[in-house]
Design a protein around this motif. Sequence first.
Motif, PDB file in Angstrom:
ATOM      1  N   SER A  19      43.537  15.827  46.973  1.00  0.00           N
ATOM      2  CA  SER A  19      42.916  17.104  46.619  1.00  0.00           C
ATOM      3  C   SER A  19      42.821  17.331  45.112  1.00  0.00           C
ATOM      4  O   SER A  19      42.252  18.334  44.681  1.00  0.00           O
ATOM      5  CB  SER A  19      43.667  18.265  47.289  1.00  0.00           C
ATOM      6  OG  SER A  19      44.959  18.404  46.750  1.00  0.00           O
ATOM      7  N   PRO A  49      41.146  17.437  41.762  1.00  0.00           N
ATOM      8  CA  PRO A  49      39.716  17.359  41.408  1.00  0.00           C
ATOM      9  C   PRO A  49      39.422  16.100  40.582  1.00  0.00           C
ATOM     10  O   PRO A  49      40.163  15.796  39.644  1.00  0.00           O
ATOM     11  CB  PRO A  49      39.473  18.623  40.574  1.00  0.00           C
ATOM     12  CG  PRO A  49      40.633  19.530  40.853  1.00  0.00           C
ATOM     13  CD  PRO A  49      41.790  18.639  41.199  1.00  0.00           C
ATOM     14  N   THR A  50      38.381  15.401  40.956  1.00  0.00           N
ATOM     15  CA  THR A  50      38.060  14.120  40.306  1.00  0.00           C
ATOM     16  C   THR A  50      36.934  14.271  39.281  1.00  0.00           C
ATOM     17  O   THR A  50      36.154  15.221  39.389  1.00  0.00           O
ATOM     18  CB  THR A  50      37.615  13.091  41.364  1.00  0.00           C
ATOM     19  OG1 THR A  50      36.392  13.564  41.957  1.00  0.00           O
ATOM     20  CG2 THR A  50      38.670  12.880  42.422  1.00  0.00           C
ATOM     21  N   PRO A  51      36.852  13.336  38.298  1.00  0.00           N
ATOM     22  CA  PRO A  51      37.782  12.238  38.035  1.00  0.00           C
ATOM     23  C   PRO A  51      39.085  12.754  37.456  1.00  0.00           C
ATOM     24  O   PRO A  51      39.085  13.712  36.692  1.00  0.00           O
ATOM     25  CB  PRO A  51      37.027  11.373  37.020  1.00  0.00           C
ATOM     26  CG  PRO A  51      36.121  12.325  36.316  1.00  0.00           C
ATOM     27  CD  PRO A  51      35.717  13.339  37.336  1.00  0.00           C
ATOM     28  N   ALA A  52      40.184  12.102  37.812  1.00  0.00           N
ATOM     29  CA  ALA A  52      41.501  12.567  37.368  1.00  0.00           C
ATOM     30  C   ALA A  52      42.414  11.380  37.123  1.00  0.00           C
ATOM     31  O   ALA A  52      42.236  10.298  37.691  1.00  0.00           O
ATOM     32  CB  ALA A  52      42.113  13.485  38.415  1.00  0.00           C
ATOM     33  N   VAL A  80      33.132   9.433  45.649  1.00  0.00           N
ATOM     34  CA  VAL A  80      31.770   8.944  45.878  1.00  0.00           C
ATOM     35  C   VAL A  80      30.843  10.160  45.964  1.00  0.00           C
ATOM     36  O   VAL A  80      31.082  11.075  46.761  1.00  0.00           O
ATOM     37  CB  VAL A  80      31.684   8.125  47.181  1.00  0.00           C
ATOM     38  CG1 VAL A  80      30.233   7.738  47.490  1.00  0.00           C
ATOM     39  CG2 VAL A  80      32.559   6.879  47.073  1.00  0.00           C
ATOM     40  N   VAL A  81      29.798  10.165  45.108  1.00  0.00           N
ATOM     41  CA  VAL A  81      28.897  11.321  45.085  1.00  0.00           C
ATOM     42  C   VAL A  81      27.494  10.989  45.595  1.00  0.00           C
ATOM     43  O   VAL A  81      26.689  11.901  45.804  1.00  0.00           O
ATOM     44  CB  VAL A  81      28.802  11.941  43.664  1.00  0.00           C
ATOM     45  CG1 VAL A  81      30.150  12.550  43.261  1.00  0.00           C
ATOM     46  CG2 VAL A  81      28.332  10.925  42.626  1.00  0.00           C
ATOM     47  N   ASP A 113      32.064   9.315  40.639  1.00  0.00           N
ATOM     48  CA  ASP A 113      31.914  10.286  39.550  1.00  0.00           C
ATOM     49  C   ASP A 113      32.779   9.961  38.323  1.00  0.00           C
ATOM     50  O   ASP A 113      33.279  10.876  37.668  1.00  0.00           O
ATOM     51  CB  ASP A 113      32.191  11.709  40.061  1.00  0.00           C
ATOM     52  CG  ASP A 113      33.604  11.880  40.600  1.00  0.00           C
ATOM     53  OD1 ASP A 113      34.347  10.881  40.704  1.00  0.00           O
ATOM     54  OD2 ASP A 113      33.968  13.025  40.938  1.00  0.00           O
ATOM     55  N   TYR A 156      31.690   6.525  31.477  1.00  0.00           N
ATOM     56  CA  TYR A 156      32.241   6.358  30.126  1.00  0.00           C
ATOM     57  C   TYR A 156      33.162   7.498  29.714  1.00  0.00           C
ATOM     58  O   TYR A 156      33.911   7.357  28.747  1.00  0.00           O
ATOM     59  CB  TYR A 156      31.115   6.308  29.080  1.00  0.00           C
ATOM     60  CG  TYR A 156      30.033   5.309  29.317  1.00  0.00           C
ATOM     61  CD1 TYR A 156      30.292   4.068  29.891  1.00  0.00           C
ATOM     62  CD2 TYR A 156      28.725   5.588  28.919  1.00  0.00           C
ATOM     63  CE1 TYR A 156      29.271   3.148  30.085  1.00  0.00           C
ATOM     64  CE2 TYR A 156      27.706   4.673  29.098  1.00  0.00           C
ATOM     65  CZ  TYR A 156      27.975   3.467  29.688  1.00  0.00           C
ATOM     66  OH  TYR A 156      26.953   2.563  29.862  1.00  0.00           O
ATOM     67  N   LYS A 157      33.054   8.656  30.380  1.00  0.00           N
ATOM     68  CA  LYS A 157      33.938   9.761  30.022  1.00  0.00           C
ATOM     69  C   LYS A 157      35.191   9.793  30.887  1.00  0.00           C
ATOM     70  O   LYS A 157      36.034  10.667  30.718  1.00  0.00           O
ATOM     71  CB  LYS A 157      33.185  11.099  30.122  1.00  0.00           C
ATOM     72  CG  LYS A 157      32.083  11.239  29.066  1.00  0.00           C
ATOM     73  CD  LYS A 157      31.337  12.554  29.184  1.00  0.00           C
ATOM     74  CE  LYS A 157      30.189  12.630  28.177  1.00  0.00           C
ATOM     75  NZ  LYS A 157      29.305  13.782  28.424  1.00  0.00           N
ATOM     76  N   GLU A 182      28.798   9.574  33.259  1.00  0.00           N
ATOM     77  CA  GLU A 182      29.480  10.302  34.335  1.00  0.00           C
ATOM     78  C   GLU A 182      29.603   9.491  35.620  1.00  0.00           C
ATOM     79  O   GLU A 182      30.174   9.993  36.587  1.00  0.00           O
ATOM     80  CB  GLU A 182      28.697  11.597  34.675  1.00  0.00           C
ATOM     81  CG  GLU A 182      28.016  12.288  33.512  1.00  0.00           C
ATOM     82  CD  GLU A 182      28.963  13.051  32.588  1.00  0.00           C
ATOM     83  OE1 GLU A 182      30.143  13.195  32.948  1.00  0.00           O
ATOM     84  OE2 GLU A 182      28.507  13.494  31.507  1.00  0.00           O
ATOM     85  N   HIS A 183      29.068   8.293  35.659  1.00  0.00           N
ATOM     86  CA  HIS A 183      28.966   7.571  36.928  1.00  0.00           C
ATOM     87  C   HIS A 183      29.365   6.105  36.837  1.00  0.00           C
ATOM     88  O   HIS A 183      29.230   5.483  35.797  1.00  0.00           O
ATOM     89  CB  HIS A 183      27.514   7.630  37.447  1.00  0.00           C
ATOM     90  CG  HIS A 183      27.036   9.002  37.737  1.00  0.00           C
ATOM     91  ND1 HIS A 183      26.130   9.653  36.946  1.00  0.00           N
ATOM     92  CD2 HIS A 183      27.362   9.877  38.720  1.00  0.00           C
ATOM     93  CE1 HIS A 183      25.902  10.868  37.435  1.00  0.00           C
ATOM     94  NE2 HIS A 183      26.637  11.027  38.501  1.00  0.00           N
ATOM     95  N   LEU A 221      41.145  10.702  27.204  1.00  0.00           N
ATOM     96  CA  LEU A 221      39.956  11.386  27.737  1.00  0.00           C
ATOM     97  C   LEU A 221      40.321  12.590  28.607  1.00  0.00           C
ATOM     98  O   LEU A 221      39.444  13.369  28.971  1.00  0.00           O
ATOM     99  CB  LEU A 221      39.119  10.408  28.563  1.00  0.00           C
ATOM    100  CG  LEU A 221      38.545   9.218  27.784  1.00  0.00           C
ATOM    101  CD1 LEU A 221      37.951   8.195  28.745  1.00  0.00           C
ATOM    102  CD2 LEU A 221      37.487   9.692  26.799  1.00  0.00           C
ATOM    103  N   TYR A 222      41.593  12.736  28.945  1.00  0.00           N
ATOM    104  CA  TYR A 222      41.996  13.742  29.940  1.00  0.00           C
ATOM    105  C   TYR A 222      42.892  14.823  29.338  1.00  0.00           C
ATOM    106  O   TYR A 222      43.647  14.569  28.418  1.00  0.00           O
ATOM    107  CB  TYR A 222      42.746  13.053  31.091  1.00  0.00           C
ATOM    108  CG  TYR A 222      41.837  12.187  31.930  1.00  0.00           C
ATOM    109  CD1 TYR A 222      41.164  12.718  33.013  1.00  0.00           C
ATOM    110  CD2 TYR A 222      41.612  10.852  31.608  1.00  0.00           C
ATOM    111  CE1 TYR A 222      40.308  11.943  33.776  1.00  0.00           C
ATOM    112  CE2 TYR A 222      40.754  10.058  32.359  1.00  0.00           C
ATOM    113  CZ  TYR A 222      40.102  10.611  33.440  1.00  0.00           C
ATOM    114  OH  TYR A 222      39.241   9.845  34.183  1.00  0.00           O
TER     115      TYR A 222
END
Lengths: 364, 364
Positions: free
Chosen positions: A5, A7-10, A266-267, A277, A280-281, A307-308, A339-340
Amino acid sequence: MTRDSVPTPALLVDLDAFESNVRAMAGWVTVRGKGWRPHGKTHKCPAIAQRLVDAGASGACTAKLGEAEVFAAHGLRGLLVTTAVVGADKAARAAALAAMAPDTIVVADDLGQVAVLDRAAGEAGVRLRVAVDLYFGRTGVPPGEPACAVARAIDTAPHLAFAGLQAYDATASHTRGAEARRARTTTTMAAAVDTRRRLDADGIACPMVSAGSTGSYRYDADLDGLTELQPGSFIFMDSDYLSIGGDDGGDAYTDFQPALSVVTTVVSVHGDEAIVDGGYKAFATDRPFAPAPIGRPDLAYAWAGDEHGRIDMRRADRRLAVGDRLEFRAPHCDPTVNLYDAIHALRGDTVDAVWAVAARGKSQ
Amino acid sequence: MTRDSVPTPALLVDLDAFESNVRAMAGWVTVRGKGWRPHGKTHKCPAIAQRLVDAGASGACTAKLGEAEVFAAHGLRGLLVTTAVVGADKAARAAALAAMAPDTIVVADDLGQVAVLDRAAGEAGVRLRVAVDLYFGRTGVPPGEPACAVARAIDTAPHLAFAGLQAYDATASHTRGAEARRARTTTTMAAAVDTRRRLDADGIACPMVSAGSTGSYRYDADLDGLTELQPGSFIFMDSDYLSIGGDDGGDAYTDFQPALSVVTTVVSVHGDEAIVDGGYKAFATDRPFAPAPIGRPDLAYAWAGDEHGRIDMRRADRRLAVGDRLEFRAPHCDPTVNLYDAIHALRGDTVDAVWAVAARGKSQ
């Protein structure tokens, strides 16, 4: 919150693996009589720095002054800023930091900068601890007489205290093959230890020789004359360090367990391709490997923009659908963490803690 | 604060160039009767989004829901989230965002996700605006009948409103050579316009067809049936976009001026090599080019780890010394901006404003 649960990306860290890595490093260096001041540039996370101190570390290294300021504000002490503090403005900040956390050490490799640091310390009314950064191919002053000259300048500066030598060899850390790595670090560290001996002969006490990394700690811990190690990545590991070669002569480096992962969702799905999702970020891109899907050798990731990521399902045992989650090993941990805003610490599949990456982006 | 006193590494934007770029885009699209909703994933900066709205933009695109939440909290409206909102938790956040900013549009490409969005909107008591994301090689549903099926599902869902089509073609944006780019976007956009016609024939009004990019805006603005453009990078430009080829047939793309730079400081010098304080944490590394020193074609940058870059001075007209500053053009603007907390906006050499990159890292 659970693994499924967040939230992704994480960014996730497996606490069992993390704690095992901390115990392994603490045990190895302590038995050999070395101190350890693990490198905070890997995690940029005061909560992790505190856990390492709780496990026996003497403090934390930081790459930049900005990271040290954040760590100090969170109550950490025993800070060593491992890249030179250059310019009058940063020198003034270093002096202000020393007023708050007096055992902070900064490094210098240049006589002009020693004078700048001395002036700033005098203006702030502090005695600033300065170590000499030794050159092994990137920053620093060459070991031997050039380093001794900078050490003497620090030692005689009215507002500075000579804190020792920093002997980090970036090349040794990532040299592939255990024997080549051992040979490299043993050679370069001999020059550091020789510099310490010259200073001793000059009557300049050298309270610290800090060296070592996740790649070289095993060899550095056995070297007389080094006082402490500054490894960083061992807490998390990444695809790069996992493949630098182990002491058994093989390609795998198994001293520490992979503890860090990035979870994506997977989006979109088209034919044999799924889009997740994370791009590069979500992952640092400085290494030549793509993110490695964990537990799914039947899948392959390819970059697909900011983003992908594109997942090749042509050899998939199980196909992915929109909404499915997929975890990856990061190619390179330090710039990925940067990045996080948060690291989700998991015990099994339960989020046990959310740690703020409070020094994220504090590269100044 | 001036250009020479910003703590490094730092992100700078030249306001004259930035404003010229905004005027150029605003003029081009307005004359051709198109709307523009520039992409906020480039800057992640509410202050910039507001400046674009002040220049006539209808709102801002964001790549992710997390960015849209930040923009909305800063008072921006007219938001379009350009990547699909997947999963019940994110659908609930999208509905909450629509309660606060009712003109927000999210996209979907999957019938299952349309149902999830409808449920979330119903639970939140909102009518959520949803556009169909069209597939041109990455995410989305193929144009034509597959897209119409998703549009019909949105149109008939009790808590959703069909908001139109998103026709972003990532490949068109970066195709090298102006003629190839024109050919690509003209072909793919024809499929988007055809989808709109089919919906019209079905009696489903299509209030928006959003497409275009910094690379393709010039051609897209002339296409009947597209209603608005979503370019991002034109405000800053980067080494990548500057080399995709111009309308004159040459390699240089000169429609917009380079406005973004990263300033670093020399922290160590050895022989013909200077080390600056910007590495993988100061520049995105996803492009095959290194950062380009601005105004110094006699110097070359090579990556030297997380915190450092190596400057080759063998052909230097003027040598660098410790403390000197050096500015670089970023290889790729969007993920570079995502590394920083602030953008320093310069008028000449004076820092006119410091803009918070408030949606930095909000990739969730």
